[in-house]
Design an enzyme around this catalytic site. Structure first.
Site: not given
Ligand code: BG6
Ligand code: MG
Length: 219
Positions: A7-9, A15, A43, A112-113, A143, A167-168
């Site tokens: 996962d990224l964030d 972020t 999140k 990542s989303a 997710k 994952e967090d």
């Molecule tokens: C996830 C974050 O990785 O990405 C969420 O945990 C965020 O908080 C989602 O809403 C979507 O991100 P983005 O950058 O496409 O707006």
């Molecule tokens: Mg995350």
């Protein structure tokens, strides 16, 4: 284990604070309070689903067209923060661990989303440490649907069972399991109680003789 999917964030970079500042600006403009505690609910949640949660906190109803405009504005504010990020913002131990995985022949994907994932990886200078990127631009289901991790495994050419997810978010742990993958929870073990393994940060991990060790337990 032949592949790792990250996962990224909250795992690679923090972020969440920038998402918070951008959503808070939107809430301020509407004239309601948006707290750090509220931010926890966003999140791992997609951008549009995050907006729905934010608007429900403010008791605001918007048309679909207005919602798209607000989401776009939030993203512009978010990008102002992202484009100021530096390589120092990669979380401790991440670069070393990704490099060790490559050295051991383990493939690495993002899962990542975020639709901003590539921009963030480029900005902090670690894009080349990923063999594949599954993100908000090539998957559609959020997710806890396993789509993003299954896509990551597919892009690496690996079976899901041969991949380990990092994952967090609770929804991310569920997504990994639904995809048939084991999951390392990064963060509070009580919150991530469903994860198969737990680490506080990447300093808890090392590769030894091609095997992954978590706090001296071999995986
Ligand atoms: C996830 C974050 O990785 O990405 C969420 O945990 C965020 O908080 C989602 O809403 C979507 O991100 P983005 O950058 O496409 O707006
Ligand atoms: Mg995350």
């Amino acid at each position: 284990m032949k592949g790792c999917i990250f996962d990224l964030d909250g795992v690679i970079v923090d972020t969440a604070k920038y998402h918070y500042l951008a959503w808070k600006k939107i809430a301020d403009e509407f004239g309601f309070e948006f707290t750090l505690k509220d931010n926890e609910r966003l999140k791992g949640v997609s951008r549009m689903a995050s907006l729905d949660i934010l608007l429900s906190i403010g008791g605001i109803t918007l048309s679909e067209e207005e919602k798209l405009k607000v989401a776009d504005r939030k993203n512009k504010i978010y990008l102002e923060y992202i484009l100021k990020m530096t390589p120092e913002e990669v979380l401790p131990g991440v670069k070393e661990f990704l490099t060790a995985l490559h050295g051991a022949g383990v493939k690495v994907s993002l899962g990542s989303a975020s639709k901003n994932a590539k921009t963030i990886l480029r900005q902090v200078g670690i894009e080349e440490l990923f063999d594949a990127i599954a993100d908000g631009t090539n998957v559609s289901k959020a997710k806890p649907d396993p789509e993003v991790f299954l896509k990551g495994a597919e892009l690496l050419g690996l079976a899901p069972a041969d991949c380990l997810v990092f994952e967090d978010a609770v929804a991310g742990v569920e997504a990994a399991h639904r995809g048939g993958m084991k999951c390392v929870g990064v963060g509070d073990p009580e919150v991530l109680s469903e994860a198969d393994y737990h680490i506080g940060g990447f300093e808890d991990l090392k590769m030894e003789d091609g095997k992954l060790k978590i706090k001296n337990v071999t995986i």
